[in-house]
Design a protein around this motif. Structure first.
Motif, PDB file in Angstrom:
ATOM      1  N   TRP A 164      15.354   0.665  -5.924  1.00  0.00           N
ATOM      2  CA  TRP A 164      14.137   0.883  -5.136  1.00  0.00           C
ATOM      3  C   TRP A 164      13.147  -0.265  -5.324  1.00  0.00           C
ATOM      4  O   TRP A 164      12.562  -0.757  -4.364  1.00  0.00           O
ATOM      5  CB  TRP A 164      13.495   2.214  -5.527  1.00  0.00           C
ATOM      6  N   LYS A 165      12.968  -0.690  -6.570  1.00  0.00           N
ATOM      7  CA  LYS A 165      12.025  -1.780  -6.837  1.00  0.00           C
ATOM      8  C   LYS A 165      12.446  -3.063  -6.128  1.00  0.00           C
ATOM      9  O   LYS A 165      11.609  -3.800  -5.594  1.00  0.00           O
ATOM     10  CB  LYS A 165      11.912  -2.024  -8.341  1.00  0.00           C
ATOM     11  N   GLN A 166      13.735  -3.342  -6.127  1.00  0.00           N
ATOM     12  CA  GLN A 166      14.240  -4.557  -5.475  1.00  0.00           C
ATOM     13  C   GLN A 166      13.988  -4.537  -3.974  1.00  0.00           C
ATOM     14  O   GLN A 166      13.976  -5.589  -3.328  1.00  0.00           O
ATOM     15  CB  GLN A 166      15.743  -4.697  -5.750  1.00  0.00           C
ATOM     16  N   ASN A 167      13.786  -3.340  -3.447  1.00  0.00           N
ATOM     17  CA  ASN A 167      13.545  -3.198  -2.006  1.00  0.00           C
ATOM     18  C   ASN A 167      12.085  -2.832  -1.710  1.00  0.00           C
ATOM     19  O   ASN A 167      11.787  -2.260  -0.662  1.00  0.00           O
ATOM     20  CB  ASN A 167      14.479  -2.137  -1.426  1.00  0.00           C
ATOM     21  N   GLY A 168      11.191  -3.175  -2.648  1.00  0.00           N
ATOM     22  CA  GLY A 168       9.761  -3.010  -2.413  1.00  0.00           C
ATOM     23  C   GLY A 168       9.208  -1.627  -2.658  1.00  0.00           C
ATOM     24  O   GLY A 168       8.051  -1.355  -2.308  1.00  0.00           O
ATOM     25  N   ILE A 169      10.001  -0.743  -3.237  1.00  0.00           N
ATOM     26  CA  ILE A 169       9.527   0.614  -3.522  1.00  0.00           C
ATOM     27  C   ILE A 169       9.202   0.695  -5.014  1.00  0.00           C
ATOM     28  O   ILE A 169      10.065   0.957  -5.848  1.00  0.00           O
ATOM     29  CB  ILE A 169      10.588   1.668  -3.147  1.00  0.00           C
ATOM     30  N   ASN A 170       7.963   0.433  -5.340  1.00  0.00           N
ATOM     31  CA  ASN A 170       7.539   0.355  -6.738  1.00  0.00           C
ATOM     32  C   ASN A 170       6.397   1.336  -6.985  1.00  0.00           C
ATOM     33  O   ASN A 170       5.263   1.110  -6.577  1.00  0.00           O
ATOM     34  CB  ASN A 170       7.107  -1.072  -7.074  1.00  0.00           C
ATOM     35  N   PHE A 171       6.697   2.418  -7.662  1.00  0.00           N
ATOM     36  CA  PHE A 171       5.687   3.446  -7.929  1.00  0.00           C
ATOM     37  C   PHE A 171       4.678   2.999  -8.986  1.00  0.00           C
ATOM     38  O   PHE A 171       3.624   3.631  -9.133  1.00  0.00           O
ATOM     39  CB  PHE A 171       6.365   4.742  -8.378  1.00  0.00           C
ATOM     40  N   ASP A 172       4.977   1.937  -9.709  1.00  0.00           N
ATOM     41  CA  ASP A 172       4.072   1.458 -10.749  1.00  0.00           C
ATOM     42  C   ASP A 172       2.760   0.922 -10.174  1.00  0.00           C
ATOM     43  O   ASP A 172       1.784   0.767 -10.908  1.00  0.00           O
ATOM     44  CB  ASP A 172       4.743   0.364 -11.584  1.00  0.00           C
ATOM     45  N   GLN A 173       2.736   0.645  -8.886  1.00  0.00           N
ATOM     46  CA  GLN A 173       1.508   0.120  -8.286  1.00  0.00           C
ATOM     47  C   GLN A 173       0.422   1.188  -8.174  1.00  0.00           C
ATOM     48  O   GLN A 173      -0.745   0.869  -7.985  1.00  0.00           O
ATOM     49  CB  GLN A 173       1.790  -0.460  -6.910  1.00  0.00           C
ATOM     50  N   PHE A 174       0.814   2.451  -8.322  1.00  0.00           N
ATOM     51  CA  PHE A 174      -0.163   3.528  -8.321  1.00  0.00           C
ATOM     52  C   PHE A 174      -0.650   3.744  -9.745  1.00  0.00           C
ATOM     53  O   PHE A 174       0.126   4.064 -10.640  1.00  0.00           O
ATOM     54  CB  PHE A 174       0.447   4.826  -7.789  1.00  0.00           C
ATOM     55  N   LYS A 175      -1.944   3.582  -9.962  1.00  0.00           N
ATOM     56  CA  LYS A 175      -2.503   3.704 -11.305  1.00  0.00           C
ATOM     57  C   LYS A 175      -2.371   5.121 -11.861  1.00  0.00           C
ATOM     58  O   LYS A 175      -2.311   5.310 -13.078  1.00  0.00           O
ATOM     59  CB  LYS A 175      -3.977   3.286 -11.300  1.00  0.00           C
ATOM     60  N   ASN A 176      -2.332   6.097 -10.982  1.00  0.00           N
ATOM     61  CA  ASN A 176      -2.262   7.482 -11.435  1.00  0.00           C
ATOM     62  C   ASN A 176      -0.866   8.076 -11.289  1.00  0.00           C
ATOM     63  O   ASN A 176      -0.688   9.290 -11.190  1.00  0.00           O
ATOM     64  CB  ASN A 176      -3.265   8.354 -10.674  1.00  0.00           C
ATOM     65  N   CYS A 177       0.168   7.209 -11.274  1.00  0.00           N
ATOM     66  CA  CYS A 177       1.545   7.675 -11.145  1.00  0.00           C
ATOM     67  C   CYS A 177       2.425   7.013 -12.203  1.00  0.00           C
ATOM     68  O   CYS A 177       2.373   5.794 -12.390  1.00  0.00           O
ATOM     69  CB  CYS A 177       2.084   7.383  -9.744  1.00  0.00           C
ATOM     70  N   GLU A 178       3.218   7.818 -12.865  1.00  0.00           N
ATOM     71  CA  GLU A 178       4.134   7.319 -13.898  1.00  0.00           C
ATOM     72  C   GLU A 178       5.556   7.752 -13.548  1.00  0.00           C
ATOM     73  O   GLU A 178       5.790   8.908 -13.163  1.00  0.00           O
ATOM     74  CB  GLU A 178       3.735   7.879 -15.262  1.00  0.00           C
ATOM     75  N   VAL A 179       6.506   6.840 -13.680  1.00  0.00           N
ATOM     76  CA  VAL A 179       7.911   7.139 -13.410  1.00  0.00           C
ATOM     77  C   VAL A 179       8.651   7.278 -14.740  1.00  0.00           C
ATOM     78  O   VAL A 179       8.570   6.410 -15.595  1.00  0.00           O
ATOM     79  CB  VAL A 179       8.568   6.044 -12.549  1.00  0.00           C
ATOM     80  N   LEU A 180       9.341   8.389 -14.878  1.00  0.00           N
ATOM     81  CA  LEU A 180      10.112   8.649 -16.089  1.00  0.00           C
ATOM     82  C   LEU A 180      11.591   8.694 -15.722  1.00  0.00           C
ATOM     83  O   LEU A 180      11.999   9.450 -14.826  1.00  0.00           O
ATOM     84  CB  LEU A 180       9.683   9.984 -16.713  1.00  0.00           C
ATOM     85  N   ILE A 181      12.387   7.875 -16.389  1.00  0.00           N
ATOM     86  CA  ILE A 181      13.823   7.786 -16.117  1.00  0.00           C
ATOM     87  C   ILE A 181      14.579   8.538 -17.202  1.00  0.00           C
ATOM     88  O   ILE A 181      14.421   8.259 -18.392  1.00  0.00           O
ATOM     89  CB  ILE A 181      14.275   6.318 -16.074  1.00  0.00           C
TER      90      ILE A 181
END
Length: 214
Positions: A164-181
């Motif tokens: 997703w990140k390689q295709n421009g889908i990066n949730f880290d750009q939201f300050k109030n959003c955290e991605v847990l893998i």
């Protein structure tokens, strides 16, 4: 002697009553303050609950082509069939149709989080991307098999987020959003016990928490 005793009693009695009145007044003020604080707390909790319910209803709109809501476990299952090769987690090995579906699913999820986060800036979000592993043989019950299953499912979840990140889908750009893998290995509550092939999919869980500023 009697007059002197009476003269001494009444001033003392008056001082005692004044002191008791002052104590009762202090207790009354404290009680009112405590009740008011509890009332404000109840109202605040009610507002938080109401906002969380509103957000959850908005997230339910994900249920459709790319996401299927698991009512029992309160999470989404990615509705794209993912057929990784055994013991593999390489996205490039998936067929073009599967990769396209995963990409569109990521875009749908990204847009929904973006809209909800914009409308509710005082809310923090956690997006849990959970990988799964198929129980292909009896080895999954051994300690080595369980360890390998957890590692494999984690690498698959990580591969999806990186894709997703390689295709421009990066949730880290939201300050109030955290991605847990995470990787649930051969376990996990959203498994399909009737079809092991379906357990190579991903599970997405979104949780929200209203901040203290509300």
């Amino acid at each position: 002697m009697k007059t002197r005793h009476t003269d001494f009693f009444w001033p003392s009695y008056t001082d005692l009553m004044t002191s008791l009145f002052f104590v009762m007044l202090v207790l009354y003020v404290l009680t009112v303050a405590i009740l008011k604080s509890k009332e404000e707390g109840y109202i605040n909790d009610a507002l938080k609950y109401q906002k969380i319910q509103t957000i959850e209803r908005a997230l339910q709109e994900l249920n459709g082509t790319y996401f299927r809501y698991d009512e029992n476990n309160k999470r989404f299952r990615l509705g794209v069939d993912v057929n990784f090769k055994p013991n593999r987690a390489d996205m490039s090995e998936l067929d073009a149709r599967t990769r396209s579906g995963l990409l569109e699913a990521g875009k749908v999820l990204f847009r929904k989080i973006k809209n909800v986060a914009k409308e509710n800036p005082d809310v923090s979000y956690m997006v849990v991307v959970e990988g799964n592993a198929q129980r292909a043989n009896d080895n999954w019950q051994s300690s080595f098999g369980r360890q390998n299953g957890y590692e494999l499912s984690y690498r698959r979840a990580l591969a999806l987020v990186d894709f997703w990140k390689q295709n421009g889908i990066n949730f880290d750009q939201f300050k109030n959003c955290e991605v847990l893998i995470v990787g649930s290995g051969h376990f996990g509550k959203s498994r399909d016990p009737r079809n092991e092939n379906a357990n190579r999919r991903f599970t997405i869980q979104i949780t929200s928490k209203v901040g203290k500023s509300l």
